[in-house]
Design a protein around this motif. Structure first.
Motif, PDB file in Angstrom:
ATOM      1  N   UNK A 193      31.751  22.558  45.045  1.00 12.40           N
ATOM      2  CA  UNK A 193      33.091  21.979  44.916  1.00 12.40           C
ATOM      3  C   UNK A 193      33.671  22.242  43.520  1.00 12.40           C
ATOM      4  N   UNK A 194      32.839  22.123  42.481  1.00 14.84           N
ATOM      5  CA  UNK A 194      33.319  22.404  41.119  1.00 14.84           C
ATOM      6  C   UNK A 194      33.743  23.858  40.984  1.00 14.84           C
ATOM      7  N   UNK A 195      33.025  24.740  41.688  1.00 16.02           N
ATOM      8  CA  UNK A 195      33.419  26.144  41.701  1.00 16.02           C
ATOM      9  C   UNK A 195      34.827  26.306  42.242  1.00 16.02           C
ATOM     10  N   UNK A 196      35.094  25.627  43.358  1.00 10.07           N
ATOM     11  CA  UNK A 196      36.426  25.663  43.971  1.00 10.07           C
ATOM     12  C   UNK A 196      37.481  25.125  43.026  1.00 10.07           C
ATOM     13  N   UNK A 197      37.206  23.913  42.511  1.00  2.24           N
ATOM     14  CA  UNK A 197      38.183  23.216  41.669  1.00  2.24           C
ATOM     15  C   UNK A 197      38.585  24.109  40.494  1.00  2.24           C
ATOM     16  N   UNK A 198      37.579  24.652  39.803  1.00  2.00           N
ATOM     17  CA  UNK A 198      37.868  25.480  38.635  1.00  2.00           C
ATOM     18  C   UNK A 198      38.593  26.762  38.988  1.00  2.00           C
ATOM     19  N   UNK A 199      38.192  27.387  40.115  1.00  2.00           N
ATOM     20  CA  UNK A 199      38.826  28.647  40.500  1.00  2.00           C
ATOM     21  C   UNK A 199      40.292  28.426  40.871  1.00  2.00           C
ATOM     22  N   UNK A 200      40.599  27.250  41.460  1.00  2.00           N
ATOM     23  CA  UNK A 200      41.977  26.973  41.877  1.00  2.00           C
ATOM     24  C   UNK A 200      42.842  26.570  40.693  1.00  2.00           C
ATOM     25  N   UNK A 201      42.395  25.569  39.900  1.00  2.00           N
ATOM     26  CA  UNK A 201      43.270  25.090  38.829  1.00  2.00           C
ATOM     27  C   UNK A 201      43.020  25.778  37.492  1.00  2.00           C
ATOM     28  N   UNK A 202      41.925  26.570  37.400  1.00  4.38           N
ATOM     29  CA  UNK A 202      41.594  27.233  36.139  1.00  4.38           C
ATOM     30  C   UNK A 202      42.737  28.023  35.528  1.00  4.38           C
ATOM     31  N   UNK A 203      43.326  28.968  36.285  1.00  2.00           N
ATOM     32  CA  UNK A 203      44.395  29.778  35.701  1.00  2.00           C
ATOM     33  C   UNK A 203      45.541  28.936  35.130  1.00  2.00           C
ATOM     34  N   UNK A 204      45.860  27.809  35.780  1.00  2.00           N
ATOM     35  CA  UNK A 204      46.918  26.923  35.291  1.00  2.00           C
ATOM     36  C   UNK A 204      46.511  26.287  33.956  1.00  2.00           C
ATOM     37  N   UNK A 205      45.267  25.799  33.900  1.00  2.00           N
ATOM     38  CA  UNK A 205      44.762  25.169  32.666  1.00  2.00           C
ATOM     39  C   UNK A 205      44.790  26.173  31.517  1.00  2.00           C
ATOM     40  N   UNK A 206      44.361  27.403  31.786  1.00  2.00           N
ATOM     41  CA  UNK A 206      44.336  28.434  30.743  1.00  2.00           C
ATOM     42  C   UNK A 206      45.744  28.675  30.199  1.00  2.00           C
ATOM     43  N   UNK A 207      46.734  28.631  31.100  1.00  2.00           N
ATOM     44  CA  UNK A 207      48.114  28.891  30.704  1.00  2.00           C
ATOM     45  C   UNK A 207      48.659  27.733  29.876  1.00  2.00           C
ATOM     46  N   UNK A 208      48.450  26.486  30.380  1.00  2.00           N
ATOM     47  CA  UNK A 208      48.980  25.296  29.703  1.00  2.00           C
ATOM     48  C   UNK A 208      48.410  25.176  28.293  1.00  2.00           C
ATOM     49  N   UNK A 209      47.115  25.446  28.140  1.00  2.00           N
ATOM     50  CA  UNK A 209      46.491  25.295  26.823  1.00  2.00           C
ATOM     51  C   UNK A 209      46.466  26.603  26.031  1.00  2.00           C
ATOM     52  N   UNK A 210      47.249  27.561  26.482  1.00  2.00           N
ATOM     53  CA  UNK A 210      47.463  28.834  25.786  1.00  2.00           C
ATOM     54  C   UNK A 210      46.173  29.505  25.346  1.00  2.00           C
ATOM     55  N   UNK A 211      45.226  29.620  26.278  1.00  2.00           N
ATOM     56  CA  UNK A 211      44.032  30.387  25.953  1.00  2.00           C
ATOM     57  C   UNK A 211      44.316  31.819  26.379  1.00  2.00           C
ATOM     58  N   UNK A 212      44.475  32.697  25.385  1.00  2.21           N
ATOM     59  CA  UNK A 212      44.887  34.061  25.720  1.00  2.21           C
ATOM     60  C   UNK A 212      43.771  35.075  25.572  1.00  2.21           C
ATOM     61  N   UNK A 213      42.802  34.783  24.694  1.00  2.00           N
ATOM     62  CA  UNK A 213      41.765  35.792  24.470  1.00  2.00           C
ATOM     63  C   UNK A 213      40.893  35.932  25.715  1.00  2.00           C
ATOM     64  N   UNK A 214      40.557  37.174  26.078  1.00  2.00           N
ATOM     65  CA  UNK A 214      39.753  37.404  27.287  1.00  2.00           C
ATOM     66  C   UNK A 214      38.411  36.680  27.225  1.00  2.00           C
ATOM     67  N   UNK A 215      37.843  36.578  26.028  1.00  2.00           N
ATOM     68  CA  UNK A 215      36.534  35.933  25.909  1.00  2.00           C
ATOM     69  C   UNK A 215      36.657  34.425  26.136  1.00  2.00           C
ATOM     70  N   UNK A 216      37.691  33.815  25.572  1.00  2.00           N
ATOM     71  CA  UNK A 216      37.905  32.380  25.788  1.00  2.00           C
ATOM     72  C   UNK A 216      38.142  32.091  27.266  1.00  2.00           C
ATOM     73  N   UNK A 217      38.946  32.944  27.906  1.00  3.36           N
ATOM     74  CA  UNK A 217      39.230  32.757  29.337  1.00  3.36           C
ATOM     75  C   UNK A 217      37.950  32.858  30.160  1.00  3.36           C
ATOM     76  N   UNK A 218      37.159  33.894  29.870  1.00  4.87           N
ATOM     77  CA  UNK A 218      35.916  34.095  30.611  1.00  4.87           C
ATOM     78  C   UNK A 218      34.962  32.933  30.434  1.00  4.87           C
TER      79      UNK A 218
END
Lengths: 231, 133
Positions: free
Chosen positions: A156-181
């Motif tokens: 379930x955590x896999x699902x949750x992160x995969x669904x809302x992850x991209x939004x969280x990355x955008x809101x908190x302005x994580x742009x570096x590929x390493x931080x995102x990964x």
């Protein structure tokens, strides 16, 4: 029908067949979010119900499959080795990120379970939940948690992160590929990595190695944390 | 390369890991220790990666099937979980977001420190060159 099915080979065939079906449907659909379990698990449940075979018999018959969880974890050592260049180039960042991820993961589960007055079994089964299932199950068994509750929580955590992850990355302005990964891999292991691969090659690779490192850190962090809070 | 060579190495590391785990008082699962030992052995060249590759990728590529039996156990536990379903989901959603923020923002912070350090360093060397002129 029950006589034909109620034996170990049939139960093993059921697991492998349902798994292959799930993988096949996922590949045909081309959706990274489609976890094979969405197909495999309902298929197994339906067949057990129709043939009137108890779930406990199914699980007992699959001990061989279950056994391979340990070797699976050991095999992740090769995955770390394959990513040794990225690790050594970003050693400080990766280690600090994985450490803070695992500590925050354990502490936040503890705090929330206590606040919501959840049963002890939830706490012990959820503490290792930010880690890939084979490692999480090993840690949970060590703690005296419930293997199944851990396995389902991990997925379930896999699902949750995969669904809302991209939004969280955008809101908190994580742009570096390493931080995102790292964010995707630490929080959502396999499914998070599937999503990270779509973001880019570096994101995918970092997310993949975060799975193994997060497992190591959490395996250390959970017992230490429980020792400190006196669990 | 025979797949059983890799399987043997992986099992041997699991055995050693379990042994060390028992010596450490069962603090860390043996499989996790085994993974670290395999990683170190590959780095030092004691074990060649081609010996384990076939077996290891078979295991990690098909990881999901190995926790299917554990996953199915939820059917027996559903009665307990059902009562606290929403609290359980809430814990999962919130803690997943927190882990994501903790790891991602830590890396962002470290990257910023490193680039600031590099900029400061470049500044100094730049000045030195100017002085030499």
């Amino acid at each position: 029908m029950k006589e034909l099915m109620m034996n170990m080979p049939a139960m093993l065939a059921l697991t492998t067949g349902a798994y292959l079906l799930g993988v096949w449907v996922k590949r045909k659909s081309g959706l990274s979010m489609l976890h094979p379990f969405l197909i495999s698990v309902p298929v197994v449940i339906a067949i057990l119900k129709v043939t009137d075979i108890p779930c406990s018999f199914y699980i007992e018959s699959n001990v061989i499959i279950d056994f391979f969880l340990g070797p699976c974890v050991v095999a992740l050592g090769l995955l770390l080795y394959d990513h040794r260049k990225i690790i050594s180039r970003n050693l400080v960042g990766i280690l600090s990120a994985v450490t803070s991820g695992s500590v925050v993961g354990v502490a936040s589960v503890y705090a929330m379970c206590r606040m919501l007055r959840l049963d002890e079994v939830f706490l012990l089964s959820l503490e290792p939940k930010s880690v890939t299932a084979p490692i999480a199950i090993e840690i949970s068994t060590f703690l005296g948690g419930d293997q199944s509750l851990t396995a389902v929580s991990v997925v379930l955590c896999g699902f949750i992160g995969a669904v809302i992850g991209p939004l969280i990355l955008k809101v908190f302005r994580m742009k570096s590929p390493i931080a995102k990964g790292l964010a995707m891999g630490c929080a959502s292991h396999g499914l998070g990595t599937a999503r990270a691969i779509e973001m880019g090659a570096v994101e995918g690779a970092v997310s993949g190695l975060a799975i193994a490192l997060m497992g190591v850190m959490t395996a250390v962090a959970v017992p230490l944390f429980n020792l400190i809070v006196g669990l | 390369m025979n797949v059983f060579i890799g399987l043997f190495i992986i099992l041997a590391f699991l055995v050693i890991g379990n042994l060390l785990s028992a010596l450490l008082g069962g603090f860390i699962p043996g499989s996790v220790i085994g993974m670290l030992l395999l990683f170190l052995s590959l780095l030092t060249g004691v074990i060649k990666d081609k010996w384990v590759r076939q077996a290891a990728t078979f295991l990690t590529d098909n990881m999901m099937i190995f926790f299917m039996p554990a996953f199915m156990g939820i059917m027996d536990l559903w009665g307990v979980v059902k009562m606290d379903l929403w609290a359980w989901i809430a814990v999962l959603v919130l803690t997943t977001i927190l882990v994501m923020l903790a790891s991602g923002l830590t890396q962002t912070f470290v990257e910023r420190l490193v680039s600031r350090h590099k900029a400061a360093h470049a500044d100094k060397t730049g000045k030195i060159i100017k002085q030499e002129d």
